[in-house]
Design an enzyme around this catalytic site. Structure first.
Site, PDB file in Angstrom:
ATOM      1  N   ALA A   9       0.824  -1.215   0.000  1.00 38.85           N
ATOM      2  CA  ALA A   9       0.000   0.000   0.000  1.00 38.85           C
ATOM      3  C   ALA A   9       0.851   1.256   0.000  1.00 38.85           C
ATOM      4  O   ALA A   9       0.478   2.272   0.580  1.00 38.85           O
ATOM      5  CB  ALA A   9      -0.926  -0.011   1.214  1.00 38.85           C
ATOM      6  N   THR A  78       7.622  -4.037  -6.627  1.00 32.23           N
ATOM      7  CA  THR A  78       6.914  -4.908  -5.686  1.00 32.23           C
ATOM      8  C   THR A  78       7.874  -5.784  -4.888  1.00 32.23           C
ATOM      9  O   THR A  78       7.654  -6.050  -3.699  1.00 32.23           O
ATOM     10  CB  THR A  78       5.920  -5.794  -6.441  1.00 32.23           C
ATOM     11  N   GLY A 101      -2.886  -3.571  -2.216  1.00 24.65           N
ATOM     12  CA  GLY A 101      -3.975  -2.906  -1.505  1.00 24.65           C
ATOM     13  C   GLY A 101      -4.987  -2.232  -2.397  1.00 24.65           C
ATOM     14  O   GLY A 101      -5.938  -1.625  -1.901  1.00 24.65           O
ATOM     15  N   GLY A 139       0.781  -8.964 -16.467  1.00 24.43           N
ATOM     16  CA  GLY A 139       1.836  -9.959 -16.581  1.00 24.43           C
ATOM     17  C   GLY A 139       1.240 -11.281 -17.014  1.00 24.43           C
ATOM     18  O   GLY A 139       0.155 -11.661 -16.571  1.00 24.43           O
ATOM     19  N   ASN A 227      -6.233   1.419 -10.904  1.00 28.55           N
ATOM     20  CA  ASN A 227      -5.138   2.359 -11.160  1.00 28.55           C
ATOM     21  C   ASN A 227      -5.614   3.732 -11.596  1.00 28.55           C
ATOM     22  O   ASN A 227      -4.820   4.671 -11.642  1.00 28.55           O
ATOM     23  CB  ASN A 227      -4.199   1.789 -12.228  1.00 28.55           C
ATOM     24  N   HIS A 362     -46.049  19.722   7.423  1.00 22.84           N
ATOM     25  CA  HIS A 362     -45.508  20.439   6.273  1.00 22.84           C
ATOM     26  C   HIS A 362     -44.883  21.763   6.682  1.00 22.84           C
ATOM     27  O   HIS A 362     -45.298  22.407   7.641  1.00 22.84           O
ATOM     28  CB  HIS A 362     -46.587  20.699   5.211  1.00 22.84           C
TER      29      HIS A 362
END
Length: 459
Positions: A9, A78, A101, A139, A227, A362
């Site tokens: 994250a 990563t 995340g 990938g 993304n 009202h």
């Protein structure tokens, strides 16, 4: 053996074009990060480590006290992010889930199936994969003739042949924890992005002859990584369909589920009827047999059984059984409506408690009031609670009748069984059983109208 989890994250999310960290953008009322954290709970991890970076303090605030945090000061991929967890996880025996995340649609059931698959097949690494006819940007999973996983190749590094592969990497993995951190020491940045890829660990395991497997999702939607705002809207749409489907299965009727917006933590009892363009947000709870008509908007509120809410807004308030609200009413924060209360069209209630069977049919404003039971507010009643600096309270007892077009200037108290004459301005307490009239006496002037231009005699 124990399970561990690493949630990635740290990213900024440049394509979101937002000052807010990407993982904190909301889907169905909670952040994407919270969705992922809840799903991760299905594997009952002994330790959960969240890797933070961009605006780390905001991300940590969301999961404070629920996870350990490590900081990735530079976003170098990563693999580098997972390296940051080494001081906490290295050397521990068990299975480690690595997940991004920004994947709010992944379910706890799928993660549980993934880790069970990993354990049952005695893999050193297991990739969560999905199949799609449009794999661009993902990938690819490269297998040999025996369908064994060889490696993962990123879009930018893939050959033309590899780009035709439809099985894609979702970015979620399970590893043997000890082997993961051993392999991370051998990855490098020799790729198009110049980053440390967690995917390179798979190739290392293959080179050493260790077993790598892949578990394929049944529902491609679960693989969605957000993304940009387009993907965020897609995630919202998918999540909304899931939520509405769950409620329909549990006995809630929807006129148009595609036009009904319900946050994930909303609770709805059976036999509730929901018309189109209804929005239920936050920690809202709806009781059995309640009807919510077109355009109703409810936030962090509790509505009892058998209520009818017509095209109205209710915020941070409680509404008891059998209450009727609307159309076009606004119940503002910190209000409570007792059983069988009627709040009609163009009535606003703010910071007030209203006793059972009270009616404001009202064109009424009730602010900072404590109202008893069986009270009637005539049309046009205004409680004046603000002098430009301070707000004051009005107390209205039981069985009070307030005539139309009355103004009640706080602080003031109307005793039980009292009556306010129509058109009155009330500035003093009204005793119980009394009638209060605060207006000028009517005067009739005979024949005076004949002098005025509008009279037929003067035309």
């Amino acid at each position: 053996m124990s399970n561990f989890a690493i949630i990635l994250a740290a990213g900024k999310g440049t394509r979101m074009k937002s000052d807010l960290p990407k993982v904190l953008h909301k889907v169905a009322g909670i952040s994407m990060l919270e969705h992922v954290f809840r799903s991760v709970g299905a594997i009952q991890p002994e330790k959960t480590v969240t890797v933070v970076g961009h605006k780390a303090e905001l991300v940590e605030e969301v999961l404070a006290g629920q996870t350990e945090f490590v900081t990735q000061s530079e976003q170098l991929g990563t693999g580098h992010a997972v390296m940051m967890t080494e001081p906490i996880l290295e050397g521990l025996s068990g299975h480690t889930l690595v997940i991004a995340g920004d994947t709010p649609l992944i379910t706890g059931e799928s993660l549980k199936n993934l880790i069970d698959f990993h354990i049952n097949h005695k893999n050193v690494a297991t990739i969560l994969t999905a199949e799609t006819d449009n794999p661009f940007g993902y990938g690819r999973i490269v297998r040999n003739d025996n369908a064994e996983v060889l490696r993962i190749v990123e879009q930018k590094d893939a050959t033309d042949f590899e780009k035709q592969i439809k099985e894609i990497n979702t970015g979620t993995y399970v590893f043997d924890n000890e082997r993961l951190f051993e392999a991370l020491k051998n990855i490098n940045t020799n790729n198009a992005q110049g980053e440390y890829y967690i995917t390179d660990v798979i190739g290392i395991f293959r080179e050493t002859g260790e077993k790598v497997g892949a578990y394929t999702l049944k529902d491609f939607d679960e693989s969605l990584g957000v993304n940009d705002r387009v993907a965020l809207a897609t995630a919202e749409s998918v999540m909304r369909r899931r939520i509405n489907h769950k409620h329909m299965v549990n006995g809630v009727s929807f006129v148009n589920p595609e036009a009904t917006y319900i946050d994930i933590d909303v609770e709805i009892a059976s036999e509730v009827q929901i018309e189109a363009n209804v929005t239920l947000k936050g920690q809202t709870k709806i009781g059995a047999e309640t009807v919510l008509t077109n355009g109703t908007y409810v936030v962090d509120s509790t509505i009892g059984a058998g209520a009818v809410i017509t095209n109205s807004m209710i915020e941070e308030s409680s509404v008891a059984d059998g209450v009727i609200v609307g159309p076009y009413a606004h119940i503002r924060p910190n209000s409570s409506l007792g059983a069988q209360v009627h709040i009609g069209n163009f009535v606003e209630v703010k910071g007030s408690s209203i006793g059972e069977n009270t009616k404001a049919g009202h064109l009424t404003y009730i602010g900072n009031c404590e109202v008893g039971s069986n009270v009637n507010f005539g049309a046009g009643t205004i409680t004046v609670n603000y002098d430009g600096k301070n707000k004051y309270k009005t107390v209205i007892g039981n069985n009070v009748f307030v005539g139309s077009n009355s103004t009640i200037i706080a602080p003031v108290e109307l005793g039980d069984n009292s009556l306010v004459g129509a058109g009155s301005t009330i500035t003093k307490d009204v005793p119980a059983d009394a009638i209060a009239i605060g207006r000028g006496r009517q005067i009739n002037k005979d024949e005076y109208a004949t002098r005025l231009p509008h009279h037929p005699k003067n035309q």
